[in-house]
Design an enzyme around this catalytic site. Structure first.
Site, PDB file in Angstrom:
ATOM      1  N   CYS A 166       0.602  -1.299   0.337  1.00 33.02           N
ATOM      2  CA  CYS A 166      -0.035  -0.287  -0.090  1.00 33.02           C
ATOM      3  C   CYS A 166       0.902   1.269  -0.282  1.00 33.02           C
ATOM      4  O   CYS A 166       0.694   2.202   0.050  1.00 33.02           O
ATOM      5  CB  CYS A 166      -0.967   0.397   1.292  1.00 33.02           C
ATOM      6  SG  CYS A 166      -1.911  -1.347   1.130  1.00 33.02           S
TER       7      CYS A 166
ATOM      8  N   HIS B  81      12.721   1.357   4.779  1.00 31.62           N
ATOM      9  CA  HIS B  81      12.394  -0.542   5.026  1.00 31.62           C
ATOM     10  C   HIS B  81      12.986  -0.712   6.133  1.00 31.62           C
ATOM     11  O   HIS B  81      14.777  -1.016   5.753  1.00 31.62           O
ATOM     12  CB  HIS B  81      12.570  -0.973   2.993  1.00 31.62           C
ATOM     13  CG  HIS B  81      12.673  -1.707   2.681  1.00 31.62           C
ATOM     14  ND1 HIS B  81      12.696  -2.827   3.368  1.00 31.62           N
ATOM     15  CD2 HIS B  81      12.599  -2.019   1.512  1.00 31.62           C
ATOM     16  CE1 HIS B  81      11.814  -4.016   2.613  1.00 31.62           C
ATOM     17  NE2 HIS B  81      11.968  -3.494   1.242  1.00 31.62           N
TER      18      HIS B  81
ATOM     19  N   HIS C  38      -2.231  19.858   6.329  1.00 31.10           N
ATOM     20  CA  HIS C  38      -2.933  18.240   6.542  1.00 31.10           C
ATOM     21  C   HIS C  38      -2.229  16.929   6.501  1.00 31.10           C
ATOM     22  O   HIS C  38      -1.002  16.979   5.701  1.00 31.10           O
ATOM     23  CB  HIS C  38      -3.410  18.861   5.562  1.00 31.10           C
ATOM     24  CG  HIS C  38      -3.742  20.445   5.286  1.00 31.10           C
ATOM     25  ND1 HIS C  38      -5.279  20.236   6.339  1.00 31.10           N
ATOM     26  CD2 HIS C  38      -3.462  21.290   4.107  1.00 31.10           C
ATOM     27  CE1 HIS C  38      -5.630  21.755   5.981  1.00 31.10           C
ATOM     28  NE2 HIS C  38      -3.911  22.318   4.809  1.00 31.10           N
TER      29      HIS C  38
ATOM     30  N   HIS D  62      -2.372   6.706   5.191  1.00 31.67           N
ATOM     31  CA  HIS D  62      -3.195   5.582   4.546  1.00 31.67           C
ATOM     32  C   HIS D  62      -4.019   4.599   5.478  1.00 31.67           C
ATOM     33  O   HIS D  62      -4.391   4.750   6.104  1.00 31.67           O
ATOM     34  CB  HIS D  62      -1.688   5.056   3.688  1.00 31.67           C
ATOM     35  CG  HIS D  62      -2.597   3.367   3.598  1.00 31.67           C
ATOM     36  ND1 HIS D  62      -3.935   3.128   2.589  1.00 31.67           N
ATOM     37  CD2 HIS D  62      -2.697   2.173   4.098  1.00 31.67           C
ATOM     38  CE1 HIS D  62      -3.624   1.995   2.373  1.00 31.67           C
ATOM     39  NE2 HIS D  62      -3.092   1.067   4.042  1.00 31.67           N
TER      40      HIS D  62
ATOM     41  N   HIS E  54     -14.367   4.930   5.809  1.00 27.84           N
ATOM     42  CA  HIS E  54     -15.971   5.494   5.065  1.00 27.84           C
ATOM     43  C   HIS E  54     -16.547   5.659   4.352  1.00 27.84           C
ATOM     44  O   HIS E  54     -17.124   4.419   3.880  1.00 27.84           O
ATOM     45  CB  HIS E  54     -16.607   6.210   6.398  1.00 27.84           C
ATOM     46  CG  HIS E  54     -17.617   6.484   6.836  1.00 27.84           C
ATOM     47  ND1 HIS E  54     -18.490   6.179   5.959  1.00 27.84           N
ATOM     48  CD2 HIS E  54     -17.884   5.670   7.677  1.00 27.84           C
ATOM     49  CE1 HIS E  54     -19.866   6.660   6.536  1.00 27.84           C
ATOM     50  NE2 HIS E  54     -19.568   5.455   7.490  1.00 27.84           N
TER      51      HIS E  54
ATOM     52  N   ASN F  44     -10.182   0.921   1.936  1.00 27.22           N
ATOM     53  CA  ASN F  44      -8.940   0.726   2.054  1.00 27.22           C
ATOM     54  C   ASN F  44      -9.044   0.443   0.394  1.00 27.22           C
ATOM     55  O   ASN F  44      -8.988  -0.251   0.045  1.00 27.22           O
ATOM     56  CB  ASN F  44      -8.473  -0.085   2.993  1.00 27.22           C
ATOM     57  CG  ASN F  44      -7.087  -0.365   2.138  1.00 27.22           C
ATOM     58  OD1 ASN F  44      -6.250   0.189   1.651  1.00 27.22           O
ATOM     59  ND2 ASN F  44      -6.257  -1.347   3.736  1.00 27.22           N
TER      60      ASN F  44
END
Length: 419
Positions: A151, A230, A314, A318, A347, A351
């Site tokens: 993702c 990573h 802001h 994710h 909502h 995802n």
């Protein structure tokens, strides 16, 4: 002359699926039951992994009743063919690119770089080749397809585009972030694999970047920083999100119990790298003094968590799930309005993997909150295990683009969720 070339975000577009793919939570549950009755082999759910478990996960997920799933998955039994998967991906990618090109009026012949990221669906020819063929992009285009990167791959694609734009002059980079559900619906009874079925939904985004100085005036944002972390050298990190076969040979994505601790550690490392780049001097000083006291005076002193709200306006976290948003809200000391875009995206759209951070940025624009000089922080987690961040600065008061995914529903948000 030695300074890096500025990278501008001209515009971006998020895919809004057609209304007939919209699905409510009761309809999801009803669909699963119908599939089990008609084709028991599709969902061989044991008592341990019953439909009650799926209901519980869906109800606690933070997803609403207006998310979208592929047409092939709505059929009984679900059609998990290569043709159906291609149809889903083409619908998502082409719709996002068509809208982006219409809004920017950029000729496809001017695009010199194309990067498409999709973690689990990587056919041959590649997805980037599919885009080249559809839009008849030029033969010397720099084409990349990123697979298996989870993702957080959307920010990896942005970082790669940034590096390429330092080398190739006066050109555009088209970045496309998506994921495919048709081919990757898990139909076994392993609980750790069933969770992904409950959270992931259809979505995708197309982003147009430029290194042309003439594009500054019409661009929405300038890329300020990208930070990639990573932790895959550690075995627990590497294996906490893994695609594999269950004991009956059915393929799915396993989420292990280590994922929470792994995510926390990886996020901490990413933030520690990003902090010095964006935080004001006062916050850096407080962090340094606390670190020195903890190291040389009292090891029990808690780490000082910098106030990122003094540097970032802001936050686009994710939308991986309610628990992830809750954890980052707590650890970063954020307020409900800071995570409103993430919760609302989860909502409304679920995802959508690597594209979720773009739906969140679009939410902020639709609310009229993005002002000139504001900084937006996109942060995403992915298998491997990775945590990646991108920081953008608004070049003007940013209005939502034409055909924004929030165009017809922004007034309903934020919604109050039962915790």
């Amino acid at each position: 002359m030695g300074r890096p070339k500025p990278v501008f975000l001209v515009d971006y577009s998020c895919h809004l699926p057609p209304p007939h793919l919209k699905i409510t939570i009761p309809r999801i549950i009803d669909h699963i039951n119908k599939v089990r009755e008609a084709h028991p082999s599709c969902y061989e759910l044991t008592e341990e992994a019953s439909s009650d478990f799926l209901v519980k996960i869906i109800e606690r997920s933070g997803l609403g009743d207006e998310t979208y799933i592929p047409e092939a998955v709505l059929k009984i039994p679900p059609q998990q063919t290569m043709a159906a998967a291609r149809e889903e991906t083409e619908q998502v990618i082409f719709d996002a690119i068509d809208n982006l090109l219409a809004n920017t009026k950029v000729s496809t012949r001017d695009i010199g770089i194309i990067i498409v990221n999709s973690s689990l669906f990587n056919p041959t020819p590649s997805l980037s080749a599919m885009v080249v063929n559809k839009y008849k992009l030029r033969s010397n285009i720099k084409s990349f397809s990123l697979g298996g990167m989870g993702c957080s791959a959307g920010i990896i694609a942005i970082d790669l585009a940034k590096d390429l734009l330092q080398v190739h002059k006066n050109t555009y980079a088209l970045v496309v972030s998506t994921e495919n559900l048709t081919r990757n619906l898990y139909i076994g009874n392993n609980r750790s694999m069933l969770i992904t079925n409950c959270l992931f939904r259809v979505g995708g985004a197309a982003i147009l970047l430029s290194n042309k100085s003439a594009d500054r005036r019409r661009s929405k944002y300038k890329l300020v920083h990208t930070v990639r972390t990573h932790t895959g050298a550690d075995d627990k990190s590497f294996r906490c999100v893994q695609q594999e076969d269950d004991n009956k040979g059915k393929t799915g994505v396993t989420l292990t119990k280590d994922i929470t601790s792994v995510a926390s550690r990886t996020i901490t490392k990413n933030i520690a790298t990003l902090g010095p780049l964006v935080l004001p001097l006062s916050e850096k000083f407080r962090f340094f003094m606390t670190y020195m006291r903890k190291k040389f005076i009292d090891s029990k002193i808690k780490h000082y968590v910098p106030d990122f709200k003094r540097a970032i306006d802001h936050f686009c976290i994710h939308a991986g799930g309610r628990a992830l948003i809750d954890e980052l809200e707590k650890n970063l000391g954020l307020s409900p309005i800071d995570v409103e875009a993430s919760r609302s995206t989860l909502h409304r759209f679920g995802n959508t993997s690597s594209s979720s951070i773009w739906y969140e940025l679009a939410y902020t624009e639709a609310k009229g909150r993005m002002k000139k000089g504001n900084k937006a922080w996109q942060i995403a987690l992915g298998s491997g295990f990775k945590c990646n961040s991108a920081v953008w600065v608004a070049l003007r008061n940013v209005e939502p683009s034409v055909n924004s995914p929030w165009e017809h529903c922004i007034a309903k948000y934020p919604v109050k969720l039962d915790l």
